[in-house]
Design a protein around this motif. Sequence first.
Motif, PDB file in Angstrom:
ATOM      1  N   ALA A 217       0.930  -1.352  -0.034  1.00 41.17           N
ATOM      2  CA  ALA A 217       0.019  -0.159   0.096  1.00 41.17           C
ATOM      3  C   ALA A 217       1.007   1.328   0.050  1.00 41.17           C
ATOM      4  CB  ALA A 217      -0.913  -0.029   1.374  1.00 41.17           C
ATOM      5  N   THR A 218       0.706   2.149  -0.939  1.00 40.04           N
ATOM      6  CA  THR A 218       1.338   3.405  -0.914  1.00 40.04           C
ATOM      7  C   THR A 218       0.227   4.638  -0.768  1.00 40.04           C
ATOM      8  OG1 THR A 218       1.269   3.415  -3.550  1.00 40.04           O
ATOM      9  CG2 THR A 218       3.297   2.910  -2.355  1.00 40.04           C
ATOM     10  N   THR A 219      -1.154   4.127  -0.937  1.00 40.70           N
ATOM     11  CA  THR A 219      -2.047   4.816  -0.688  1.00 40.70           C
ATOM     12  C   THR A 219      -2.924   4.318   0.456  1.00 40.70           C
ATOM     13  OG1 THR A 219      -2.413   5.750  -2.993  1.00 40.70           O
ATOM     14  CG2 THR A 219      -4.193   6.230  -1.523  1.00 40.70           C
ATOM     15  N   VAL A 220      -3.041   4.918   1.416  1.00 39.58           N
ATOM     16  CA  VAL A 220      -4.162   4.423   2.600  1.00 39.58           C
ATOM     17  C   VAL A 220      -5.426   5.033   2.771  1.00 39.58           C
ATOM     18  CG1 VAL A 220      -1.847   3.485   3.760  1.00 39.58           C
ATOM     19  CG2 VAL A 220      -2.780   5.886   4.232  1.00 39.58           C
ATOM     20  N   MET A 221      -5.443   6.145   2.191  1.00 40.65           N
ATOM     21  CA  MET A 221      -6.693   6.745   2.275  1.00 40.65           C
ATOM     22  C   MET A 221      -7.144   7.304   0.936  1.00 40.65           C
ATOM     23  SD  MET A 221      -8.507   6.076   4.783  1.00 40.65           S
ATOM     24  CE  MET A 221      -9.963   7.316   4.804  1.00 40.65           C
ATOM     25  N   PRO A 222      -8.107   6.859  -0.072  1.00 41.71           N
ATOM     26  CA  PRO A 222      -9.039   6.004   0.240  1.00 41.71           C
ATOM     27  C   PRO A 222      -8.522   4.690   0.365  1.00 41.71           C
ATOM     28  CG  PRO A 222      -9.349   6.664  -1.883  1.00 41.71           C
ATOM     29  CD  PRO A 222      -8.413   7.518  -1.493  1.00 41.71           C
ATOM     30  N   PHE A 223      -9.094   3.562   1.228  1.00 45.28           N
ATOM     31  CA  PHE A 223      -8.568   2.659   1.477  1.00 45.28           C
ATOM     32  C   PHE A 223      -8.887   1.503   0.636  1.00 45.28           C
ATOM     33  CE2 PHE A 223      -8.367  -1.871   3.545  1.00 45.28           C
ATOM     34  CZ  PHE A 223      -7.206  -1.841   4.254  1.00 45.28           C
ATOM     35  N   ASP A 224      -8.263   0.784  -0.105  1.00 47.00           N
ATOM     36  CA  ASP A 224      -8.428  -0.246  -1.038  1.00 47.00           C
ATOM     37  C   ASP A 224      -8.823  -1.424  -0.784  1.00 47.00           C
ATOM     38  OD1 ASP A 224      -8.607  -1.560  -3.897  1.00 47.00           O
ATOM     39  OD2 ASP A 224      -6.647  -1.826  -3.883  1.00 47.00           O
ATOM     40  N   SER A 225     -10.380  -1.427  -0.431  1.00 48.52           N
ATOM     41  CA  SER A 225     -10.935  -2.395   0.340  1.00 48.52           C
ATOM     42  C   SER A 225     -11.241  -3.621  -0.676  1.00 48.52           C
ATOM     43  CB  SER A 225     -12.572  -1.956   0.544  1.00 48.52           C
ATOM     44  OG  SER A 225     -12.363  -1.023   1.583  1.00 48.52           O
ATOM     45  N   TRP A 226     -11.262  -3.268  -1.975  1.00 47.36           N
ATOM     46  CA  TRP A 226     -11.500  -4.520  -3.222  1.00 47.36           C
ATOM     47  C   TRP A 226     -10.581  -5.311  -3.449  1.00 47.36           C
ATOM     48  CZ3 TRP A 226     -16.462  -5.239  -3.656  1.00 47.36           C
ATOM     49  CH2 TRP A 226     -17.416  -4.021  -3.713  1.00 47.36           C
ATOM     50  N   THR A 227      -9.279  -4.703  -3.352  1.00 42.72           N
ATOM     51  CA  THR A 227      -7.847  -5.676  -3.597  1.00 42.72           C
ATOM     52  C   THR A 227      -7.944  -6.641  -2.402  1.00 42.72           C
ATOM     53  OG1 THR A 227      -7.020  -4.095  -4.947  1.00 42.72           O
ATOM     54  CG2 THR A 227      -5.527  -5.791  -3.815  1.00 42.72           C
ATOM     55  N   LEU A 228      -8.015  -6.034  -1.143  1.00 43.42           N
ATOM     56  CA  LEU A 228      -8.190  -6.754   0.207  1.00 43.42           C
ATOM     57  C   LEU A 228      -9.353  -7.999  -0.115  1.00 43.42           C
ATOM     58  CD1 LEU A 228      -7.177  -7.613   2.792  1.00 43.42           C
ATOM     59  CD2 LEU A 228      -8.419  -5.841   3.662  1.00 43.42           C
ATOM     60  N   ARG A 229     -10.507  -7.545  -0.422  1.00 42.05           N
ATOM     61  CA  ARG A 229     -11.633  -8.554  -0.388  1.00 42.05           C
ATOM     62  C   ARG A 229     -11.160  -9.690  -1.596  1.00 42.05           C
ATOM     63  NH1 ARG A 229     -16.328  -7.865   1.657  1.00 42.05           N
ATOM     64  NH2 ARG A 229     -17.409  -8.949   0.030  1.00 42.05           N
ATOM     65  N   ASP A 230     -10.619  -9.171  -2.722  1.00 40.30           N
ATOM     66  CA  ASP A 230     -10.291 -10.244  -3.697  1.00 40.30           C
ATOM     67  C   ASP A 230      -9.263 -11.261  -3.381  1.00 40.30           C
ATOM     68  OD1 ASP A 230     -12.079  -8.810  -5.336  1.00 40.30           O
ATOM     69  OD2 ASP A 230     -10.316  -7.869  -6.595  1.00 40.30           O
ATOM     70  N   THR A 231      -8.647 -10.975  -2.258  1.00 38.87           N
ATOM     71  CA  THR A 231      -7.469 -12.299  -1.827  1.00 38.87           C
ATOM     72  C   THR A 231      -8.371 -13.354  -1.277  1.00 38.87           C
ATOM     73  OG1 THR A 231      -7.200 -11.230   0.418  1.00 38.87           O
ATOM     74  CG2 THR A 231      -5.939 -10.284  -1.330  1.00 38.87           C
ATOM     75  N   GLY A 232      -9.502 -13.024  -0.737  1.00 37.75           N
ATOM     76  CA  GLY A 232     -10.232 -13.878   0.000  1.00 37.75           C
ATOM     77  C   GLY A 232      -9.730 -14.353   1.445  1.00 37.75           C
ATOM     78  N   ALA A 233      -8.823 -13.454   1.854  1.00 33.83           N
ATOM     79  CA  ALA A 233      -8.389 -13.608   3.163  1.00 33.83           C
ATOM     80  C   ALA A 233      -9.164 -13.471   4.476  1.00 33.83           C
ATOM     81  CB  ALA A 233      -7.158 -12.746   3.315  1.00 33.83           C
ATOM     82  N   SER A 234      -9.090 -14.259   5.355  1.00 33.06           N
ATOM     83  CA  SER A 234      -9.931 -14.048   6.664  1.00 33.06           C
ATOM     84  C   SER A 234      -8.948 -13.796   7.727  1.00 33.06           C
ATOM     85  CB  SER A 234     -10.782 -15.325   6.859  1.00 33.06           C
ATOM     86  OG  SER A 234      -9.808 -16.377   7.107  1.00 33.06           O
ATOM     87  N   GLU A 235      -7.730 -13.741   7.683  1.00 34.64           N
ATOM     88  CA  GLU A 235      -6.767 -13.250   8.694  1.00 34.64           C
ATOM     89  C   GLU A 235      -5.780 -12.315   7.761  1.00 34.64           C
ATOM     90  OE1 GLU A 235      -5.642 -17.063  11.285  1.00 34.64           O
ATOM     91  OE2 GLU A 235      -5.165 -17.325   9.057  1.00 34.64           O
ATOM     92  N   VAL A 236      -5.769 -10.944   8.531  1.00 33.19           N
ATOM     93  CA  VAL A 236      -5.096  -9.869   7.909  1.00 33.19           C
ATOM     94  C   VAL A 236      -4.290  -9.223   8.787  1.00 33.19           C
ATOM     95  CG1 VAL A 236      -5.359  -7.702   6.520  1.00 33.19           C
ATOM     96  CG2 VAL A 236      -7.359  -9.630   6.527  1.00 33.19           C
ATOM     97  N   VAL A 237      -3.169  -8.843   8.645  1.00 32.64           N
ATOM     98  CA  VAL A 237      -2.044  -8.322   9.202  1.00 32.64           C
ATOM     99  C   VAL A 237      -1.272  -6.836   8.599  1.00 32.64           C
ATOM    100  CG1 VAL A 237       0.030  -8.442  10.500  1.00 32.64           C
ATOM    101  CG2 VAL A 237      -1.178 -10.521  10.088  1.00 32.64           C
ATOM    102  N   PRO A 238      -2.258  -5.939   8.946  1.00 36.23           N
ATOM    103  CA  PRO A 238      -1.726  -4.588   8.419  1.00 36.23           C
ATOM    104  C   PRO A 238      -0.225  -4.155   9.097  1.00 36.23           C
ATOM    105  CG  PRO A 238      -3.483  -3.973   9.612  1.00 36.23           C
ATOM    106  CD  PRO A 238      -3.181  -5.402   9.692  1.00 36.23           C
ATOM    107  N   VAL A 239       0.721  -3.928   8.429  1.00 37.32           N
ATOM    108  CA  VAL A 239       1.958  -3.263   8.963  1.00 37.32           C
ATOM    109  C   VAL A 239       2.501  -1.986   8.654  1.00 37.32           C
ATOM    110  CG1 VAL A 239       4.502  -3.817   9.187  1.00 37.32           C
ATOM    111  CG2 VAL A 239       2.930  -5.765   8.998  1.00 37.32           C
TER     112      VAL A 239
END
Length: 302
Positions: A217-239
């Motif tokens: 992520a180089t842009t954090v707002m607006p947050f790219d919800s769609w790319t995150l959803r497309d991963t299908g992940a149910s466990e997420v770690v933002p660093v």
Amino acid sequence: MRDAFLESTGRMLQKNPDSVVVLADIGVSQFREAGLFKYGGLSDEYSDRFINCGIREQLMIGVAAGLAKEGFRPLVHSYAPFLIERPYEQIKIDFAHLGLGGVFVSVGASFDASNSGRTHQAPGDVGLLKLIPDFEIHVPGHADEAAVLLDEAAAGDGRVYVRLSEDMNSTARPVEPGKFHVERQGSSGAPAVIAVGPMLDRVLEATEALDVTVLYATTVMPFDSWTLRDTGASEVVPVEPYLLGTSAAEVSGALHDRPHRLMSLGVRNMELRNYGTLEDHIEVHGLDAESLRDSISGFLAK
């Protein structure tokens, strides 16, 4: 990144005759050395488009807002605590409440200026700006990425914050403002680790033996919800290279209709009274590769 900033500012001044730079003493010497601004400035073509307010950060924001109201595109620059924290009310009222646009560019990040002490550190800057509506927030991890994001901000008309840092990744990645870059693809539904800006290299080293998808992520707002959803992940770690948990609400919002687990990693909310180096601070906050490996592995093993 500061060199990229100076070059981008030169392009902005050249392309847009309504652009103007507003400073509060910080950065004057760098712009002067770059040949863009001189004290007195009679022989410099851009001298009349630089305004140095002196060490008056609230005034700097007020002047920039006045210029924006009159149709100019102001670029405001200082260290992060002097640009965001000290004149926060002026940003909120003079810019946001009046619906004005401008480019806000900081240096210093969370603790780049470690030897200058707490006065020059701002791990809470991104979290503060998130409270103001319609702010784009960019956190580049390389000078080449900073150039792309700065040029985009200069050419637009909205409110944009670009957070520059001395801490950088070894190579630049493709940058599309507002979109995450899929740096490493894990298996279907694998956990997602979101590396923000200069965190990427350490995240890649920390997760090299793990089955995870790494989003950059180089842009954090607006947050790219769609790319995150497309991963299908149910466990997420933002660093994140700023206050731990800053993007937690956005992650949970993106996955609001799915059961999910979240662990935030970032700058811990504690008061350090030792100076140290940038690397010392990274280690103390658990953001070095070894600490990240332990934290992420432990979370995924539960």
